[in-house]
Structures are given as structure tokens and as C-alpha cells.
Design a protein around this motif. Structure first.
Motif, mmCIF file in Angstrom:
data_model
loop_
_atom_site.group_PDB
_atom_site.id
_atom_site.type_symbol
_atom_site.label_atom_id
_atom_site.label_comp_id
_atom_site.label_asym_id
_atom_site.label_seq_id
_atom_site.Cartn_x
_atom_site.Cartn_y
_atom_site.Cartn_z
ATOM 1 N N MET A 1 -62.711 -71.958 -16.141
ATOM 2 C CA MET A 1 -63.832 -71.075 -16.375
ATOM 3 C C MET A 1 -63.781 -70.589 -17.830
ATOM 4 O O MET A 1 -62.835 -69.952 -18.245
ATOM 5 C CB MET A 1 -63.723 -69.899 -15.393
ATOM 6 N N LYS A 2 -64.766 -70.906 -18.577
ATOM 7 C CA LYS A 2 -64.875 -70.473 -19.976
ATOM 8 C C LYS A 2 -65.582 -69.131 -20.013
ATOM 9 O O LYS A 2 -66.605 -68.936 -19.374
ATOM 10 C CB LYS A 2 -65.654 -71.527 -20.779
ATOM 11 N N THR A 3 -65.008 -68.182 -20.750
ATOM 12 C CA THR A 3 -65.597 -66.850 -20.853
ATOM 13 C C THR A 3 -66.036 -66.594 -22.295
ATOM 14 O O THR A 3 -65.499 -67.174 -23.237
ATOM 15 C CB THR A 3 -64.581 -65.769 -20.428
ATOM 16 N N THR A 4 -66.997 -65.709 -22.452
ATOM 17 C CA THR A 4 -67.493 -65.358 -23.778
ATOM 18 C C THR A 4 -66.606 -64.273 -24.383
ATOM 19 O O THR A 4 -65.815 -63.629 -23.685
ATOM 20 C CB THR A 4 -68.932 -64.819 -23.698
ATOM 21 N N ALA A 5 -66.778 -64.037 -25.656
ATOM 22 C CA ALA A 5 -66.029 -62.979 -26.339
ATOM 23 C C ALA A 5 -66.313 -61.623 -25.691
ATOM 24 O O ALA A 5 -65.395 -60.828 -25.477
ATOM 25 C CB ALA A 5 -66.383 -62.958 -27.828
ATOM 26 N N GLU A 6 -67.563 -61.350 -25.359
ATOM 27 C CA GLU A 6 -67.909 -60.072 -24.713
ATOM 28 C C GLU A 6 -67.250 -59.961 -23.328
ATOM 29 O O GLU A 6 -66.774 -58.892 -22.963
ATOM 30 C CB GLU A 6 -69.425 -59.913 -24.608
ATOM 31 N N GLU A 7 -67.263 -61.031 -22.571
ATOM 32 C CA GLU A 7 -66.593 -61.012 -21.259
ATOM 33 C C GLU A 7 -65.094 -60.783 -21.425
ATOM 34 O O GLU A 7 -64.483 -60.038 -20.652
ATOM 35 C CB GLU A 7 -66.841 -62.331 -20.517
ATOM 36 N N ASN A 8 -64.502 -61.399 -22.441
ATOM 37 C CA ASN A 8 -63.065 -61.232 -22.680
ATOM 38 C C ASN A 8 -62.723 -59.790 -23.028
ATOM 39 O O ASN A 8 -61.693 -59.269 -22.592
ATOM 40 C CB ASN A 8 -62.593 -62.181 -23.786
ATOM 41 N N LYS A 9 -63.560 -59.123 -23.810
ATOM 42 C CA LYS A 9 -63.338 -57.710 -24.131
ATOM 43 C C LYS A 9 -63.319 -56.885 -22.849
ATOM 44 O O LYS A 9 -62.428 -56.049 -22.648
ATOM 45 C CB LYS A 9 -64.421 -57.190 -25.079
ATOM 46 N N SER A 10 -64.279 -57.105 -22.004
ATOM 47 C CA SER A 10 -64.368 -56.363 -20.749
ATOM 48 C C SER A 10 -63.171 -56.674 -19.846
ATOM 49 O O SER A 10 -62.584 -55.763 -19.234
ATOM 50 C CB SER A 10 -65.679 -56.725 -20.035
ATOM 51 N N LEU A 11 -62.792 -57.943 -19.765
ATOM 52 C CA LEU A 11 -61.639 -58.335 -18.952
ATOM 53 C C LEU A 11 -60.349 -57.685 -19.441
ATOM 54 O O LEU A 11 -59.532 -57.216 -18.650
ATOM 55 C CB LEU A 11 -61.480 -59.862 -18.944
ATOM 56 N N LEU A 12 -60.169 -57.631 -20.751
ATOM 57 C CA LEU A 12 -58.966 -57.011 -21.298
ATOM 58 C C LEU A 12 -58.905 -55.533 -20.928
ATOM 59 O O LEU A 12 -57.874 -55.034 -20.484
ATOM 60 C CB LEU A 12 -58.890 -57.176 -22.807
ATOM 61 N N LEU A 13 -60.000 -54.817 -21.110
ATOM 62 C CA LEU A 13 -60.009 -53.388 -20.794
ATOM 63 C C LEU A 13 -59.774 -53.147 -19.301
ATOM 64 O O LEU A 13 -59.039 -52.233 -18.925
ATOM 65 C CB LEU A 13 -61.312 -52.746 -21.262
ATOM 66 N N GLU A 14 -60.356 -53.980 -18.453
ATOM 67 C CA GLU A 14 -60.125 -53.872 -17.008
ATOM 68 C C GLU A 14 -58.659 -54.150 -16.684
ATOM 69 O O GLU A 14 -58.037 -53.432 -15.892
ATOM 70 C CB GLU A 14 -61.004 -54.867 -16.250
ATOM 71 N N ALA A 15 -58.112 -55.196 -17.281
ATOM 72 C CA ALA A 15 -56.719 -55.581 -17.018
ATOM 73 C C ALA A 15 -55.753 -54.477 -17.436
ATOM 74 O O ALA A 15 -54.815 -54.145 -16.699
ATOM 75 C CB ALA A 15 -56.390 -56.882 -17.756
ATOM 76 N N PHE A 16 -55.972 -53.894 -18.609
ATOM 77 C CA PHE A 16 -55.098 -52.814 -19.078
ATOM 78 C C PHE A 16 -55.205 -51.594 -18.166
ATOM 79 O O PHE A 16 -54.215 -50.944 -17.867
ATOM 80 C CB PHE A 16 -55.429 -52.454 -20.523
ATOM 81 N N GLU A 17 -56.409 -51.266 -17.729
ATOM 82 C CA GLU A 17 -56.604 -50.138 -16.808
ATOM 83 C C GLU A 17 -55.846 -50.374 -15.500
ATOM 84 O O GLU A 17 -55.131 -49.501 -15.014
ATOM 85 C CB GLU A 17 -58.104 -49.939 -16.525
ATOM 86 N N VAL A 18 -55.978 -51.560 -14.952
ATOM 87 C CA VAL A 18 -55.347 -51.892 -13.672
ATOM 88 C C VAL A 18 -53.819 -51.873 -13.779
ATOM 89 O O VAL A 18 -53.144 -51.310 -12.918
ATOM 90 C CB VAL A 18 -55.851 -53.261 -13.162
ATOM 91 N N LEU A 19 -53.271 -52.446 -14.838
ATOM 92 C CA LEU A 19 -51.811 -52.529 -14.952
ATOM 93 C C LEU A 19 -51.199 -51.230 -15.458
ATOM 94 O O LEU A 19 -50.314 -50.671 -14.813
ATOM 95 C CB LEU A 19 -51.399 -53.679 -15.867
ATOM 96 N N PHE A 20 -51.640 -50.740 -16.584
ATOM 97 C CA PHE A 20 -50.968 -49.610 -17.220
ATOM 98 C C PHE A 20 -51.327 -48.263 -16.593
ATOM 99 O O PHE A 20 -50.468 -47.396 -16.476
ATOM 100 C CB PHE A 20 -51.271 -49.575 -18.719
#
Length: 138
Positions: A1-20
């Protein structure tokens, strides 16, 4: 699955929220690749190295984001890690490469957050305020 730069920004922020911030390791495993490459010298290799490090830190650990930029598969997040049990919060530039919609590779630059007394420029490193003695911004 190829994601866009905007999707990647959102994914990173979600991932950091979930883990940290939430410490939900099951949910976090959906964001980090099984083949995750860790370039940080103070974190053991792989997704397990990162997750195991977070497990050793106090439950008061918090991540706050100030800025996130992306180009292609790369995202850079400027943020603050506080509540980790050390005298000063860490100001971080986290660089992440995405692959197939997951965090695949990570580099970081960490620095203790300067107090007003320590700042040669007279400007805070994060946000508009200097940290208090507790490591959080006033």
C-alpha cells in the motif's frame, strides 16, 4: 500500500500517540513494520527494541508534537518527550521512512530541553514557553 506524504504525517502522529501516550502496544504494532530498522544509538534494534524501551519508562511519559513535515516516504516530527524520569524533557527531531503505510525506518536527534537560564538565544526550544522545574512548559 503506497501512502502519500500527507497520509504519512497523519500516520506518524497517530502512531506516536498510540505508543508513547497511550502505551497500547497491540495497536502500535499495526503502525510499526515487523522489519522496522532503528538507527538510534540508544534504542535496541527493531520494533521490539523500541517497544521494550517504552515499557521501561514511567507511565508519565508524554509526547507532544510541534511540527511535522513530509516529503515522499519521509516524515520529520519536531516534538517534546517529557515525563520520562530524567531532569529535563527531550526535544526531538524524529525522522521516519514509511513503507507500505508503516513506520519502516527511524533516525533521531535528541537534546535536553534548555531552561531560560541555559538558553543563549533567550528563546525556548519548544513552543512559546520555557520548561518549568518539572520538565513541562510553563
Amino acid at each position: 500500500m503506497k501512502t502519500t506524504a500527507e497520509e504519512n504525517k497523519s500516520l506518524l502522529l497517530e502512531a506516536f500517540e498510540v505508543l508513547f501516550n497511550r502505551r497500547d502496544y497491540v495497536a502500535a504494532s499495526q503502525y510499526w513494520s515487523e522489519n522496522y530498522i532503528q538507527h538510534s544509538a540508544h534504542i535496541a534494534p527493531g520494533r521490539d527494541g523500541l517497544f521494550n524501551l517504552i515499557r521501561t519508562l514511567p507511565d508519565t511519559l508524554r509526547y507532544e508534537n510541534q511540527l511535522v513535515v513530509a516529503e515522499g516516504d519521509f516524515v520529520i516530527a519536531h516534538g517534546r518527550f517529557s515525563g520520562h524520569g530524567r531532569p529535563a524533557a527531550w526535544i526531538a527531531a524524529d525522522i521516519v521512512r514509511f513503507e507500505n503505510g508503516k513506520l519502516a525506518e527511524h533516525w533521531d536527534v535528541l537534546q535536553d530541553e534548555a531552561t531560560a537560564a541555559d538558553s543563549a538565544s533567550g528563546l525556548p526550544m519548544f513552543g512559546d514557553n520555557f520548561p518549568s522545574q518539572t520538565g513541562r512548559a510553563d
